[in-house]
Design an enzyme around this catalytic site. Structure first.
Site, mmCIF file in Angstrom:
data_model
loop_
_atom_site.group_PDB
_atom_site.id
_atom_site.type_symbol
_atom_site.label_atom_id
_atom_site.label_comp_id
_atom_site.label_asym_id
_atom_site.label_seq_id
_atom_site.Cartn_x
_atom_site.Cartn_y
_atom_site.Cartn_z
ATOM 1 C CD GLU C 98 -0.279 23.603 20.582
ATOM 2 O OE1 GLU C 98 -1.090 22.777 21.034
ATOM 3 O OE2 GLU C 98 -0.062 24.711 21.091
ATOM 4 C CG HIS C 117 -3.079 28.409 20.600
ATOM 5 N ND1 HIS C 117 -3.996 27.855 21.473
ATOM 6 C CD2 HIS C 117 -1.862 27.940 20.991
ATOM 7 C CE1 HIS C 117 -3.355 27.071 22.328
ATOM 8 N NE2 HIS C 117 -2.064 27.104 22.064
ATOM 9 C CG HIS C 119 -0.042 29.073 26.505
ATOM 10 N ND1 HIS C 119 1.296 28.822 26.358
ATOM 11 C CD2 HIS C 119 -0.676 28.295 25.585
ATOM 12 C CE1 HIS C 119 1.462 27.927 25.387
ATOM 13 N NE2 HIS C 119 0.287 27.590 24.910
ATOM 14 C CG HIS C 189 -2.980 23.843 25.568
ATOM 15 N ND1 HIS C 189 -3.012 22.984 24.505
ATOM 16 C CD2 HIS C 189 -2.227 24.881 25.151
ATOM 17 C CE1 HIS C 189 -2.281 23.479 23.513
ATOM 18 N NE2 HIS C 189 -1.803 24.623 23.885
#
Lengths: 270, 270, 270, 270
Positions: C98, C117, C119, C189
């Protein structure tokens, strides 16, 4: 009742005249220290709460730490009490205000060998709810049963108490509410679990907390299928037979936590 | 008001002329460092929040760390402030933007000896609720009382502030909302607890968090039976008398956590 | 765009010809490793998630670890990428699927210097709610604003994707939804936070998680008073100016956690 | 079926006659010990729960620890079982009561190479809900699918059981409910996850817990957008291909946790 009011635990044992009693008591004291550390490491007690064990050779006495945080207890901190909760070897050290929880339960329940009182964090919320829904939701906590009792001190001592069990009358009232159950919730305060051995009572104290946490989460998801009464009986028998497996792990965890509490002292000595 | 604006704490003490004051202050500084570490180890503060203690021999001064994370504070980081929050020995070091919380409470409440300001994680949610239900739900947090006040900065400074207490006027407004209570919630921000000793204020800051966590969980289970006003008075008296038991445990935990923060440095020195 | 496809970071720097660039990059790499460890220690990332920083002297490149758990990253694991996300010195090492999240945000937002980024556990739930209520509830997370955007990959790529941002088109779509905001939630996500420095982006990633946790708890207690738009602007300015205080603490915590991950290796070497 | 009832694992391997089998099995045993420690360190198992792996060269056998807490398992504690769950080298050591979960799943699902049974704390609540809403809410747990099955022992054995899977018939019933799914919830008890490798099963056990925690939190915030069936298929493929990244981190964490459990012993030996 024990009539000695001071002296060390070894002497009390010698007085009991039981063969091999001194070894038995030494083991009890060691295990009681471990129980204190386990209950802290598992998050059942913080600075408050206490655990006791009935004396191995004299059923009219019990052992418990002096007034201090369970996580810091050592063998030198264990004191013997008679069932009226008079310390037998306190030598001026302060004792827990709520020792009457222990003495009165030992009087009322001859088969009970150990008692844990705590403010276990997920259990306190269930104790402050009118018509509390608390009951066994998973097999490991089957001993909780289908309707564990709640003791509200207001019912026996009226409004305006400090909520503490600070005399024999309050202790006896709590023991009455406990009845033949494994655990009793105490409104605005905490809970008390009993067992037929120290490991058994510790197991129940830990899994009372786990049942509360599990039930609280489940109650947000939909209608709960609780253990039936028959399931609680069968599962309590099976799962409590496995409690040494938990004790062995918790003992290691507790030693690790206790060590970290002593880390500063260890470093200083190096 | 103190008129010195720079110099070390020892000098300030010498100036005070009190017999034995230097020892008293040395103890206060040590205990204040421990309080910083306890509040971090107990999860009451993270990188933000601060704790102060009123100067042992000069009631018109207080001690607090320079602008830094409480978990890292050492004795060298403690600075004296007058009650208008002018640092007395900052020597150019930056100070907390919100020191006015402390100065103005010390002015308004002569009996208050210590103040803790935090963004304690379970308390912040109660501070952002219209008609917040926050009140004492368990005996250990009886000091919370039946209707702890909430300070909304919008009520005194209008919309568009940064929510911080960055001057005397805002500090005085907060102290006004606190009134004679033990704790005041601050909307969208955190809370502030006071005590008649450093240990007392720390005890209250920790148990304000525990009460919030307990009440939040209970509120999901049904209608809550709160402590009555009479119970909060009686229980506060009993439980706060036991606060040294907590301090002794928390001090050990804090030393362990602080050590782990310094582990890298210790390893490098080996 | 960078046209080199292999070689070490030092060489890339040498090629850039900027005076002092090698030192700047060495510092960036060190700080990027620390950022990885902080995000793991603070619970923002687990084995997954990634953080990048725009190259100090070449705005058309960014630095990020190879495909691995952030908690284990060392300086040797940092790779340079061009903005089309071609690795410049991977030497066969695998890279994050990603990475296009990063490259496309750097293209769309020239002032953004770092991207996280994750979770993050309390943020994922807010990303899966229709008409998500997520917004700033406390001053430390004022940058969240009053209506942070949510990216649903179904809106741009239809049903049946693996939810991952695995090419430039998806990265560009995500950057479009992010717009000028500090953070964008990603349905099913996670989320992505940006900042004008590495510390800034890390601060925002941590406090996005804290805001989510706080708001979730508050939402169970009653109607919430959120920060107004004016308050979010004022408070973001004040609190983000204090982000070094957090970085200094988090760095120490991260070193401690990273050390414990390496404990086995350290013991073996003794 | 294996017909040997005692002997060591090496001997069992020698009997299998496969070239290189002894090395393969040694690696399996080492990895199985790591899997035990990972599941404990990640909070999937506590003192209870167990993990097994199908024998590398004999598909009609599987390896699992003797009856003990997973966090304490060492290589000496691994025992081989035939698919009827008769231990092959127990030498009198006690074995898990619920080993039939493993044996019967290996019989029913030839492609399954590993099985994890746990009382994973956030999963138990979903298992006690009528018409449980449990399903995949985030990409990392896509393997959970859109309607994971729940096994209620009452449906096959009536009321009054101890909820445990203590014989082949109950194991076969559970395997039937599992069907071709990755995970099956067990009412009032826990859950069981399977995988095509040990790492795969461990990955699924950990992310089943994370999905439960995420979904529980989301369910308090509003109506959830779940992964569609097509998304679960695509995302399971992508994310499970990255499971080594998690294993590598978890292995380090597990070593650190296991070391702390052994700290007392290490200190004593110094």
């Amino acid at each position: 009742m024990c009539d000695k009011s001071h002296g060390d635990i070894a002497q009390i044992v010698a007085d009991s005249g039981a063969v091999g009693a001194d070894l038995l008591i030494a083991e009890q004291v060691t295990e009681l220290v471990t129980a204190n550390h386990i209950l802290y490491a598992q998050g059942v007690v913080d600075a408050f709460g206490h655990v006791s064990v009935r004396h191995a050779t004299r059923g009219d006495c019990f052992l418990m730490a002096r007034n201090m945080a369970p996580g810091l207890v050592t063998e030198q901190d264990i004191i013997a009490f008679d069932l009226d909760c008079r310390p037998m070897n306190a030598d001026g050290r302060s004792v827990y205000l709520e020792r009457f929880i222990h003495g009165e339960i030992y009087k009322a329940r001859p088969e009970v060998m150990a008692v844990v009182h705590s403010h276990s964090p997920s259990v306190v919320p269930f104790g402050v709810i009118k018509q509390s829904p608390f009951r066994a939701v998973c097999h490991m906590a089957a001993f909780v049963g289908v309707q564990p009792p709640i003791f509200d001190i207001r019912d026996v001592a009226g409004d305006g108490t400090d909520l503490l069990i600070t005399d024999q009358a309050l202790g006896a009232a709590l023991a009455g509410t406990l009845g033949t159950n494994a655990v009793v919730l105490m409104r605005g305060h905490g809970s008390t679990a009993v067992g037929d051995s120290l490991r058994h009572a510790v197991f129940r104290a830990v899994y009372t907390e786990i049942n509360a946490r599990t039930q609280a989460q489940a109650s947000q998801l939909g209608e709960i299928i609780f253990l039936s009464e028959a399931e609680t009986r069968a599962a309590a028998l099976s799962t409590e037979g496995q409690s040494d497996r938990a004790w062995n792990l918790w003992k290691r965890t507790a030693q690790s936590v206790h060590l970290s509490l002593l880390q500063q002292a260890l470093l200083t000595e190096q």
